[in-house]
Write an enzyme that holds these catalytic residues in place. Structure first.
Site, PDB file in Angstrom:
ATOM      1  N   CYS A  80      39.191  62.719  34.656  1.00 27.65           N
ATOM      2  CA  CYS A  80      40.551  63.209  34.533  1.00 27.65           C
ATOM      3  C   CYS A  80      41.073  62.980  33.110  1.00 27.65           C
ATOM      4  O   CYS A  80      40.573  63.603  32.191  1.00 27.65           O
ATOM      5  CB  CYS A  80      41.432  62.562  35.609  1.00 27.65           C
ATOM      6  SG  CYS A  80      42.915  63.508  35.912  1.00 27.65           S
ATOM      7  N   HIS A 167      38.261  63.742  40.990  1.00 31.81           N
ATOM      8  CA  HIS A 167      38.119  62.296  41.204  1.00 31.81           C
ATOM      9  C   HIS A 167      36.988  61.977  42.176  1.00 31.81           C
ATOM     10  O   HIS A 167      37.217  61.897  43.391  1.00 31.81           O
ATOM     11  CB  HIS A 167      39.447  61.718  41.718  1.00 31.81           C
ATOM     12  CG  HIS A 167      40.497  61.676  40.659  1.00 31.81           C
ATOM     13  ND1 HIS A 167      40.641  60.612  39.795  1.00 31.81           N
ATOM     14  CD2 HIS A 167      41.418  62.583  40.289  1.00 31.81           C
ATOM     15  CE1 HIS A 167      41.615  60.865  38.947  1.00 31.81           C
ATOM     16  NE2 HIS A 167      42.110  62.065  39.230  1.00 31.81           N
ATOM     17  N   GLU A 169      35.724  59.260  42.839  1.00 34.45           N
ATOM     18  CA  GLU A 169      35.909  57.955  43.479  1.00 34.45           C
ATOM     19  C   GLU A 169      36.748  58.032  44.754  1.00 34.45           C
ATOM     20  O   GLU A 169      36.741  57.105  45.565  1.00 34.45           O
ATOM     21  CB  GLU A 169      36.552  56.960  42.485  1.00 34.45           C
ATOM     22  CG  GLU A 169      38.015  57.238  42.118  1.00 34.45           C
ATOM     23  CD  GLU A 169      38.194  58.295  41.027  1.00 34.45           C
ATOM     24  OE1 GLU A 169      37.232  59.030  40.728  1.00 34.45           O
ATOM     25  OE2 GLU A 169      39.306  58.390  40.477  1.00 34.45           O
ATOM     26  N   GLY A 222      43.891  28.004  53.819  1.00 33.75           N
ATOM     27  CA  GLY A 222      43.467  28.443  55.149  1.00 33.75           C
ATOM     28  C   GLY A 222      43.062  29.905  55.163  1.00 33.75           C
ATOM     29  O   GLY A 222      42.513  30.400  56.131  1.00 33.75           O
ATOM     30  N   GLY A 223      43.327  30.611  54.062  1.00 35.52           N
ATOM     31  CA  GLY A 223      42.973  32.030  53.986  1.00 35.52           C
ATOM     32  C   GLY A 223      41.511  32.222  53.588  1.00 35.52           C
ATOM     33  O   GLY A 223      40.772  31.250  53.379  1.00 35.52           O
ATOM     34  N   VAL A 224      41.131  33.492  53.476  1.00 28.14           N
ATOM     35  CA  VAL A 224      39.732  33.830  53.202  1.00 28.14           C
ATOM     36  C   VAL A 224      39.294  33.279  51.834  1.00 28.14           C
ATOM     37  O   VAL A 224      38.231  32.669  51.714  1.00 28.14           O
ATOM     38  CB  VAL A 224      39.540  35.370  53.183  1.00 28.14           C
ATOM     39  CG1 VAL A 224      38.093  35.739  52.948  1.00 28.14           C
ATOM     40  CG2 VAL A 224      40.033  35.975  54.471  1.00 28.14           C
ATOM     41  N   ASP A 225      40.115  33.499  50.803  1.00 33.40           N
ATOM     42  CA  ASP A 225      39.675  33.169  49.444  1.00 33.40           C
ATOM     43  C   ASP A 225      39.385  31.683  49.272  1.00 33.40           C
ATOM     44  O   ASP A 225      38.331  31.295  48.771  1.00 33.40           O
ATOM     45  CB  ASP A 225      40.730  33.600  48.403  1.00 33.40           C
ATOM     46  CG  ASP A 225      41.112  35.060  48.544  1.00 33.40           C
ATOM     47  OD1 ASP A 225      40.372  35.785  49.236  1.00 33.40           O
ATOM     48  OD2 ASP A 225      42.140  35.464  47.986  1.00 33.40           O
ATOM     49  N   THR A 227      38.825  29.467  51.525  1.00 36.30           N
ATOM     50  CA  THR A 227      37.752  28.998  52.408  1.00 36.30           C
ATOM     51  C   THR A 227      36.384  29.374  51.833  1.00 36.30           C
ATOM     52  O   THR A 227      35.452  28.560  51.834  1.00 36.30           O
ATOM     53  CB  THR A 227      37.912  29.608  53.822  1.00 36.30           C
ATOM     54  OG1 THR A 227      39.237  29.357  54.262  1.00 36.30           O
ATOM     55  CG2 THR A 227      36.929  29.003  54.790  1.00 36.30           C
TER      56      THR A 227
END
Ligand code: XMP
Length: 517
Positions: A80, A167, A169, A222-225, A227
């Site tokens: 683009c 695009h 993507e 306690g979240g994903v990151d 842990t």
């Protein structure tokens, strides 16, 4: 590692290009679009994507790449704005279209080019542009055209320079992934070396070299990151040197703190410090109902408790502080996701004097800082983190503090915890949880009249929220099957006596936000 460098000119799609190429197993790095292409920047780079922009090439101050991008001998793909920039920089012209082209558009491949290998001669592309290439630059030919006679793809006759005005993507673009693969794997010759196994090996080596024999402290939300960061640290450094601090704010969901402890123990953690700070947080929030004021109080209290508990741990001065920072938090000229993620996490990552002090000492390690959220999940799976944790919906730092609307009390938190727990358990039982990006209950500061048996009841109102999203920046309302919604509402009002009424939030973002405060 073989890398595709993406030059960012501010398009909302830049992150998406990076993620799509990574899905092919090729590492991508994003740099500001005008960055100098120094040997350090180009280490490992086998190809360059010049991405889109909200600017027009004719705008004053429109971003311009380091012109060496065209003469390095590396394959370049303009997308683009990138294609228009390439045209303009080589003496072609770009004009504003009478009508912005937006959405699906048929494309015909008109010349043989490796970019379209394996792609049918006609396919439906995805366009989003207000400007278009008007006259090709000398040396360039059109290799695909749209049905209204606009060059959809261009290629230089002798240099490895290409551009597309659509695009690839965007998932609506047919064969978009194949086109990106043709560029990254075919034209640039990148290896598919971006795997979680390889990431783990590299990060483990880097961590050992960086940390030496010092202890490492990681704050657990306690979240994903956090842990997954804990899992990586424990696997690399062993349980003895890794200290995990979890602050229980009292604003967590039902049984959440106990689950966090169980998860960390299952990962082999030996030093988990749980600070019970519920009384501190609730006392500070007492009598306060303005959302921003509540957020500020919660953020400040995090810092106070953090300082107190870190001193209590007595790790000395030489310890390292680990953070679960993601790639999106770091992107220098970050637009969209990057910028927003930075703001969202401010009270955890930026304002904390502890983090600032350790950063000034050069003692912060961020082992997830090259990863997107979906890659953190993949990493967690490879490291053996429980699937229930890995696939969890996001949860905001201020927790129930921003989901109990108005003044926060323990009693209201308990009521919300009970309703929210039923809601999430029912979503799981009904196979809906994984179809939703984020779901939660909100306790409204509204009571209404109802009947229970023959008795008049004056109960609280719970709002249920469920949204579809990819990154939280925008969100659509999840189209809840009505029968499930009715059943869940009935279960909540039956089992939680303080709740008299349940409503479903049908607002998308924008104009609403995902959270209510
Ligand atoms: P909004 O409500 O802004 O939320 O549409 C977008 C995403 O960000 C989360 N969120 C937060 N996360 N600290 C966080 O760590 C915060 O203060 C915060 N506020 C919102 C929200 O849950 C959603 O996923």
């Amino acid at each position: 590692m073989d890398t595709i460098l993406i030059l960012d000119y501010g398009s909302q799609y830049t992150q998406l290009i990076a993620r799509r190429v990574r899905e092919l197993g090729v590492y991508t790095d994003i740099a500001p679009g005008e960055a100098a292409l120094t040997p350090e920047r180009l280490a490992g780079v086998k190809g360059i994507v010049m991405a889109g922009s909200p600017s027009s090439v004719y705008d004053e101050g429109a971003p311009v790449p380091d012109q060496s991008v065209y003469t390095l001998g590396l394959p370049v793909l303009g997308i683009c704005y990138g294609a228009q920039r390439m045209t303009r920089d080589h003496g072609g012209s770009v004009a504003t279209l009478p009508d912005r082209e937006y959405g699906r558009r048929p494309v015909k491949v008109t010349a043989c080019d490796p970019l379209f290998e394996g792609v049918p001669p006609e396919f439906t592309s995805w366009m989003s542009h207000g400007d278009s290439i008007e006259a090709l630059a000398p040396g360039f030919v059109a290799v695909a055209m749209t049905d209204n006679g606009i060059p959809a793809a261009i290629a230089h006759e002798s240099l490895p320079l290409r551009g597309v005005q659509f695009h690839p993507e965007v998932t609506h673009c047919e064969h978009g992934s194949r086109i990106l693969a043709n560029f990254a794997l075919g034209i640039c010759g990148c290896d598919r070396s971006w795997t979680m196994e390889r990431y783990i090996d590299e990060e483990r080596e880097a961590l050992r070299a960086r940390v030496g024999s010092a202890p490492v402290l990681l704050l657990i939300s306690g979240g994903v990151d956090s842990t997954v960061a804990a899992a990586l640290l424990l696997k690399t450094l062993g349980p003895e040197r890794v200290h995990l601090l979890y602050i229980d704010t009292g604003l967590m969901r039902k049984d959440e703190s106990a689950e966090v402890m169980r998860t960390l123990n299952a990962l082999g953690a030996a030093h988990v410090h749980r600070a019970d700070a519920e009384p501190d947080f609730l006392a500070a929030l007492s009598g306060v109902s303005e959302p921003e004021e509540k957020r500020r109080i919660i953020g400040d209290m995090f810092i106070t408790v953090q300082q107190r508990e870190v001193e209590r741990l007595g790790l000395g001065e030489d310890y390292f502080l680990a953070q679960g920072t993601l790639y999106t938090d770091l992107i220098e000229s970050g637009k969209g996701v990057g910028k927003k993620a930075h703001v969202i996490k401010s009270h955890h990552n930026v304002r904390s004097p502890l983090v600032e002090k350790k950063r000034a000492e050069g003692r912060v390690v961020e082992p997830l800082d090259r990863l997107y959220k979906d890659e953190v999940r993949a990493l967690g799976r490879v490291l053996g983190v429980d699937e229930a944790v890995v696939s969890r919906h996001p949860f905001p730092g201020p927790g129930l503090g921003v989901r109990v609307l108005g003044e926060v009390t323990k009693e209201k938190c308990d009521t919300l915890r009970a309703a929210d727990d039923i809601y999430l358990a029912e979503l799981r039982a009904r196979g809906l949880y994984d179809r939703i990006w984020q779901a939660f209950a909100v306790l409204l500061p509204v009571r209404s009249v109802g009947v229970a048996g023959d008795v008049r009841r004056y109960g609280w109102t719970v709002a249920l929220r469920a949204v579809a999203s990819t990154d939280g920046m925008t969100a659509d309302v999840f189209e809840f099957p009505m029968k499930d919604l009715l059943a869940i509402s009935a279960i909540i009002t039956n089992r939680v006596p303080a709740v008299g009424r349940v409503v479903y939030d049908v607002s998308s973002k924008p104009p609403a936000t995902i959270e209510w405060e």
